[in-house]
Motif scaffolding. Sequence first.
Motif, PDB file in Angstrom:
ATOM      1  N   ILE A   1      -0.095  14.106  -0.001  1.00 30.94           N
ATOM      2  CA  ILE A   1      -1.046  14.729  -0.320  1.00 30.94           C
ATOM      3  C   ILE A   1      -1.785  15.233   1.108  1.00 30.94           C
ATOM      4  O   ILE A   1      -1.848  15.984   1.153  1.00 30.94           O
ATOM      5  CB  ILE A   1      -2.543  14.198  -0.672  1.00 30.94           C
TER       6      ILE A   1
ATOM      7  N   SER B   1       2.211   3.286  -3.769  1.00 28.08           N
ATOM      8  CA  SER B   1       2.525   4.801  -4.470  1.00 28.08           C
ATOM      9  C   SER B   1       3.239   5.774  -3.755  1.00 28.08           C
ATOM     10  O   SER B   1       3.250   6.989  -3.530  1.00 28.08           O
ATOM     11  CB  SER B   1       0.735   5.341  -3.397  1.00 28.08           C
ATOM     12  N   GLN B   2       4.568   5.574  -3.975  1.00 28.56           N
ATOM     13  CA  GLN B   2       5.440   6.266  -3.647  1.00 28.56           C
ATOM     14  C   GLN B   2       6.109   7.243  -5.051  1.00 28.56           C
ATOM     15  O   GLN B   2       6.652   8.361  -4.505  1.00 28.56           O
ATOM     16  CB  GLN B   2       7.175   5.415  -3.619  1.00 28.56           C
TER      17      GLN B   2
ATOM     18  N   GLU C   1       0.752  -1.168  -0.208  1.00 29.18           N
ATOM     19  CA  GLU C   1      -0.427   0.310   0.132  1.00 29.18           C
ATOM     20  C   GLU C   1       0.953   1.881  -0.157  1.00 29.18           C
ATOM     21  O   GLU C   1       0.180   1.992   0.055  1.00 29.18           O
ATOM     22  CB  GLU C   1      -0.732  -0.035   0.891  1.00 29.18           C
ATOM     23  N   ALA C   2       2.117   0.582   1.016  1.00 27.40           N
ATOM     24  CA  ALA C   2       2.874   2.069   0.471  1.00 27.40           C
ATOM     25  C   ALA C   2       3.872   2.071  -0.787  1.00 27.40           C
ATOM     26  O   ALA C   2       3.791   3.922  -1.190  1.00 27.40           O
ATOM     27  CB  ALA C   2       3.690   1.732   1.880  1.00 27.40           C
TER      28      ALA C   2
ATOM     29  N   LYS D   1      -0.655  10.543  -9.165  1.00 25.70           N
ATOM     30  CA  LYS D   1      -0.494   8.859  -8.359  1.00 25.70           C
ATOM     31  C   LYS D   1      -1.990   8.522  -7.963  1.00 25.70           C
ATOM     32  O   LYS D   1      -2.619   8.639  -7.154  1.00 25.70           O
ATOM     33  CB  LYS D   1       0.894   9.237  -8.015  1.00 25.70           C
TER      34      LYS D   1
ATOM     35  N   PHE E   1     -14.075   8.993  -3.657  1.00 35.75           N
ATOM     36  CA  PHE E   1     -13.882   8.958  -2.116  1.00 35.75           C
ATOM     37  C   PHE E   1     -14.395   9.419  -1.079  1.00 35.75           C
ATOM     38  O   PHE E   1     -14.939   8.790   0.099  1.00 35.75           O
ATOM     39  CB  PHE E   1     -13.086   7.140  -2.639  1.00 35.75           C
ATOM     40  N   LEU E   2     -12.592   9.783  -0.858  1.00 36.18           N
ATOM     41  CA  LEU E   2     -12.846  10.608   0.871  1.00 36.18           C
ATOM     42  C   LEU E   2     -13.892  10.792   1.387  1.00 36.18           C
ATOM     43  O   LEU E   2     -14.488  11.588   1.725  1.00 36.18           O
ATOM     44  CB  LEU E   2     -11.669  10.789   0.662  1.00 36.18           C
ATOM     45  N   ASP E   3     -14.036  12.274   0.167  1.00 35.16           N
ATOM     46  CA  ASP E   3     -15.681  13.583   0.547  1.00 35.16           C
ATOM     47  C   ASP E   3     -16.734  12.381  -0.082  1.00 35.16           C
ATOM     48  O   ASP E   3     -17.831  13.184   0.643  1.00 35.16           O
ATOM     49  CB  ASP E   3     -15.485  14.128  -0.826  1.00 35.16           C
ATOM     50  N   SER E   4     -17.355  11.139   0.356  1.00 37.51           N
ATOM     51  CA  SER E   4     -18.099  10.560   0.221  1.00 37.51           C
ATOM     52  C   SER E   4     -18.941  11.361  -1.112  1.00 37.51           C
ATOM     53  O   SER E   4     -20.156  11.147  -0.115  1.00 37.51           O
ATOM     54  CB  SER E   4     -18.533  10.518   1.345  1.00 37.51           C
TER      55      SER E   4
ATOM     56  N   LEU F   1      -5.069  10.300  -5.456  1.00 32.72           N
ATOM     57  CA  LEU F   1      -4.376  11.681  -4.198  1.00 32.72           C
ATOM     58  C   LEU F   1      -4.728  12.153  -4.408  1.00 32.72           C
ATOM     59  O   LEU F   1      -4.027  13.734  -4.250  1.00 32.72           O
ATOM     60  CB  LEU F   1      -3.190  10.367  -3.611  1.00 32.72           C
TER      61      LEU F   1
ATOM     62  N   LEU G   1     -11.875  15.444  -2.822  1.00 35.19           N
ATOM     63  CA  LEU G   1     -11.016  14.689  -2.137  1.00 35.19           C
ATOM     64  C   LEU G   1     -11.377  13.307  -2.113  1.00 35.19           C
ATOM     65  O   LEU G   1     -12.091  12.864  -1.951  1.00 35.19           O
ATOM     66  CB  LEU G   1     -10.584  14.921  -0.566  1.00 35.19           C
TER      67      LEU G   1
ATOM     68  N   GLN H   1     -17.796   9.626   6.337  1.00 35.87           N
ATOM     69  CA  GLN H   1     -18.114   8.479   6.059  1.00 35.87           C
ATOM     70  C   GLN H   1     -18.394   7.438   7.755  1.00 35.87           C
ATOM     71  O   GLN H   1     -18.222   6.405   8.015  1.00 35.87           O
ATOM     72  CB  GLN H   1     -16.730   7.817   5.340  1.00 35.87           C
TER      73      GLN H   1
END
Lengths: 394, 228
Positions: B163, A18-19, A14-15, A69, A152-155, A89, A134, B59
Amino acid sequence: MATGGIEDGNPPLEAGISQADMDYLHIFDIKKMTDAVAAGKTDLINGFPVISLETAASEGILHFAPEPKSPHGADVTPDGEFVVVSGKLDPHVTVYSVPKIKAAIAAGTDERDVFGVGILDFDTVVEVQVEVGLGPLHTQFDNQGYAYTSLFLDSAVARWTLGGSFSDLHSEPDWELITKTPVHYNIGHLATAEGDTVSPDGKYLVAMNKWSIDRFNVVGPLLPQNFQLLDISEGGETMPVIYDSPIGVGEPHYAQIIKADKLKAWEVYPEVGWNPETMSVDPRAVAPGDEGVTRSGNEVTVKSTLIRSHFTPERVNVKVGDHVTWHMTNLETAFDATHGFALPGQNINLSLEPGEHQTIEFDVTDEGVFTFYCTEFCSALHLEMAGFFMVAPN
Amino acid sequence: MQRINEIKEKAFGPRIPREIVFRDRFRFILPTLLMLTAAVVLFVSTFFPYWHMDMEAPQYPRGLEMTVFVNHVEGDVQEVDTLNHYIGMRPLSEAGELERSLAVIAIGALVMLVVAAIFIHNPCALLLTWPVILYPGIFLLDLWYWMQNFGMNLDDSAPLSSIIEPFVPPLIGEGKIAQFTTYASWESGLWMSAGASVLIILGIFFHRRAYKPLLDEAKANRQQHENQ
């Protein structure tokens, strides 16, 4: 390249994945691909001709364009002029111009990645970046000059305006966020009616949400996911959620909405004895009156018909060690008159739609009396639609 | 015997002559009462929350929350840690470990200082109590230190490190981190410790007013003695 392996002290995938600051939009020239295949510039892998990365790079089949990315979606506008990419992101959608990409490829590039693939200049191929919110993921389109991006983040679902040939369809300025509607919760994909075709059509958008949290009665820790219907017909800032629909099986990805009148399906098969695999009447189809059980050595052939509410024959006698070939024809011609056939103990379950024929084969290993029965509620006497499969010791 | 009394008087200040105790009781009880109350309030504050943060995001319809006590943190710590790992923030359990492990003993010591100051009738009483008076400020400073230490030292190999810019969540009031809005507030324990500080300041004031005449008198006596 990130390969994972936290157990060996590597960064988790996961890290690691996305580097890099930018990922690459992969642009393939299909015409050049077909030319390369025609010219035999392929490697054979398991019998399949494959264009190698080296060939793709050297023949100019593949080009890269940098993109924010962790990209999601490479969604082409209905006129084919733009490609919308969301870097998960980055709060922007990045809109690439197809003509600019073609011009940049034609002009050539000296920048190459480690595999020799040409890298196009970001600013040269990008038309615009629109800040939508976001966690942008996927984009769909409508017939009013709007694009819809899942956040996704802001839903939320973001509605923003397209430029170019879509400019006249809406009254707002081009390339601008118009409104956001909260959805519940954590939207991934979304679908507008025919929203990724050359002619989007319709009034609705479906938000495919991964979490439902408090939208339905909680019946345990495993919650359904949530499809939400949004009315997008009005345009502008009006875009209400009008329906929640629990989805039991995760996780919702690509859905397509098409106009119902595009569907021209059969109600029943055109003729009795139809084999849907060959799309013709099966030569093994059983006509009424031809039913029966015949034996040749240990080869047993059963010919059955099904009609409300009985199987013919109702008793099938075999022996352990037999090989059974069972022909089954649903004689029904009525709309929705489907029968099922279950033979527990032999692990057999069939669905026979009106007019359908199926042939199955199996080896008999266990002695005993097994009931076969219809598994579709076909009539008032559905429960009585059964028979016995009797296996004698050898 | 005389010598011992002299040393005692030097260290703890003058004792109260019997005749004054009865005549002027309130003058001596007031500072004692104020400081004793402060000591009790300070001790009791260790059972109450000092700092609280509410977090809102789309969420999390019910929100997330965290409550800081002097020796532990309650609330959605695991969920907050899970979210923080995306931006490369260390687990909250690594913040202020020493402070949390010593907090109760340290506050016990502060309480003892206040109690000791009650029995000391000279200006040393002030010297003993000032750490107690400053304690609420020290708590906030330490909290701020850890918040900036955690917020400014994000692991740049974390998935979302690109970010989220390093940040310091506000010690009080509203903040914004990605899709989260945070609301920080000072809670009852911190207010109690601040109240204890006020009580001690008042207590020292009346303490001084009660014992200064005795000190002055003793000093005058000594001088007279020397002059003779």
